[in-house]
Design an enzyme around this catalytic site. Sequence first.
Site, PDB file in Angstrom:
ATOM      1  N   ASP A   1      -3.034 -10.701  -2.317  1.00 24.90           N
ATOM      2  CA  ASP A   1      -3.566 -10.188  -1.063  1.00 24.90           C
ATOM      3  C   ASP A   1      -5.060  -9.885  -1.203  1.00 24.90           C
ATOM      4  O   ASP A   1      -5.536  -9.562  -2.305  1.00 24.90           O
ATOM      5  CB  ASP A   1      -2.811  -8.904  -0.701  1.00 24.90           C
ATOM      6  CG  ASP A   1      -3.000  -8.463   0.738  1.00 24.90           C
ATOM      7  OD1 ASP A   1      -2.116  -8.740   1.554  1.00 24.90           O
ATOM      8  OD2 ASP A   1      -4.025  -7.813   1.034  1.00 24.90           O
TER       9      ASP A   1
ATOM     10  N   HIS B   1      -6.454  -7.300  -0.141  1.00 21.88           N
ATOM     11  CA  HIS B   1      -6.546  -5.869  -0.414  1.00 21.88           C
ATOM     12  C   HIS B   1      -5.710  -5.509  -1.642  1.00 21.88           C
ATOM     13  O   HIS B   1      -4.620  -6.048  -1.835  1.00 21.88           O
ATOM     14  CB  HIS B   1      -6.058  -5.069   0.793  1.00 21.88           C
ATOM     15  CG  HIS B   1      -6.799  -5.387   2.054  1.00 21.88           C
ATOM     16  ND1 HIS B   1      -6.373  -6.374   2.929  1.00 21.88           N
ATOM     17  CD2 HIS B   1      -7.925  -4.865   2.571  1.00 21.88           C
ATOM     18  CE1 HIS B   1      -7.232  -6.447   3.943  1.00 21.88           C
ATOM     19  NE2 HIS B   1      -8.175  -5.546   3.755  1.00 21.88           N
TER      20      HIS B   1
ATOM     21  N   HIS C   1       0.817  -1.226   0.000  1.00 23.29           N
ATOM     22  CA  HIS C   1       0.000   0.000   0.000  1.00 23.29           C
ATOM     23  C   HIS C   1       0.848   1.273   0.000  1.00 23.29           C
ATOM     24  O   HIS C   1       0.319   2.361  -0.234  1.00 23.29           O
ATOM     25  CB  HIS C   1      -0.921   0.033   1.222  1.00 23.29           C
ATOM     26  CG  HIS C   1      -1.954  -1.055   1.245  1.00 23.29           C
ATOM     27  ND1 HIS C   1      -2.785  -1.325   0.186  1.00 23.29           N
ATOM     28  CD2 HIS C   1      -2.283  -1.943   2.226  1.00 23.29           C
ATOM     29  CE1 HIS C   1      -3.584  -2.334   0.495  1.00 23.29           C
ATOM     30  NE2 HIS C   1      -3.295  -2.727   1.720  1.00 23.29           N
TER      31      HIS C   1
END
Length: 319
Positions: free
Chosen positions: A163, A165, A126
Site C-alpha cells: 500500500d 500508506h 491501519h
Amino acid sequence: MQGTDPEKIAGKSAGHPGTGLVFDRRYMDHSLEYGHPESPERLRAIIRRLGSAGLDKALRMIAPSVDPIPYIRMVHPERHIALVAKQAHDESICRLAVSGALSAVDAVCAGEVENAFCAVRPPGHHAADAGEYGFCFYNNVAIAARYAREKHRLSRILIVDWDFHHGNGTEWAFYEDPTVLFFSTHAPYAFPGTGAADRIGKGRGKGFNINAPLPHGADDNMIVDAFTKQLIPAANAFQPELVLISAGFDSRKDDLLGDFAVTDAGFAELTKLVMSVAAAHSRSRVVSVLEGGYNVEGLALAVESHVRTLLAPSLRAYD
C-alpha cells in the site's frame, strides 16, 4: 452480462486448486460520508473488471463464513472493539470483512484453492487499538495471521504490504512477535507518518519488521528493487508457511491519495515475487486482502493484473 454480476462469478477450472475470490454484496453496504474516497464503487469497479476481463471463468467463490469475533479479540483490545461499535455505520460489515480473510485462510490451508484474493471492505491495515483510523476498523490481515497460527497451527507467517500508506496497525500488532515477518513499502511522508527504516522490531521480534520507505514518484523499478533486495532474502531466511498480502493499490499511478507511479505491470511483477516465495516455502499458499486504491478505474485495472497473475497456474490448467 455475466461480468457485471458478482453473484455469477464461479470457478470452472476443475481438477486444479486455482484461485479463490472472497466477495459478498454486503461489503458494498459499508458507507462513510458522501463523496468519501473509500466508497462502494471501489468494489463495483473491481467486480465489473474481473468479469469483463473473463477472469470470472476461473475464479472460485469463497463465502465469508468464519465467526471472526474470537479472533478479533486476539488482536484488538476491548476498548477498540467498543469504539468500532460506535463509529461504524454497521459493525457487522466490518466483522464480515474479517470473516472473508479468515475464510480465505481456511480455503488455502485446506488446499481447496492455491491462493485467494479478498475483495473486502472496509480495509484494515491501519487499525490498532484506538478505533477507526485511516478508513480502517479491524485489521483484516493481522487477524488473519493470528487465525492461521491458532486454527491451522502455522508458526511462521509473512505479511507483505505494498500500500502507498504504511501499515502501522500491522506493525503494532507484531512488533515484538518473531512468528510474523512484516515487510512494507510505503511513502514515509504520507499518512500516518510512520514506517521508518530503523523500526526493525523489538525484543524477540527484533529483525522481523522490515520497512522499506520509498520516495515521491516511486515507480516499478524502485518498488521491485526493494522487494528483490530486502524482501526476498529475508523471506527465504524466514521460510514462511503462509504468505498474506495487504494489497493496497493506492501505490498505483494516478491514485487520488498517492503519488507513486507503479503500473499494472509493476503489480504483476510484485505478485510474481511474492508467489515465488510462497512456492519455495509455503506450498504456494497466498491470501491477498484488499487495502487502499481510490482511483476506481485504476484500482480495477491493478486488481485485474494482480488476480490474473495469481490465476496463472490455474489458467494454464483451465486452458
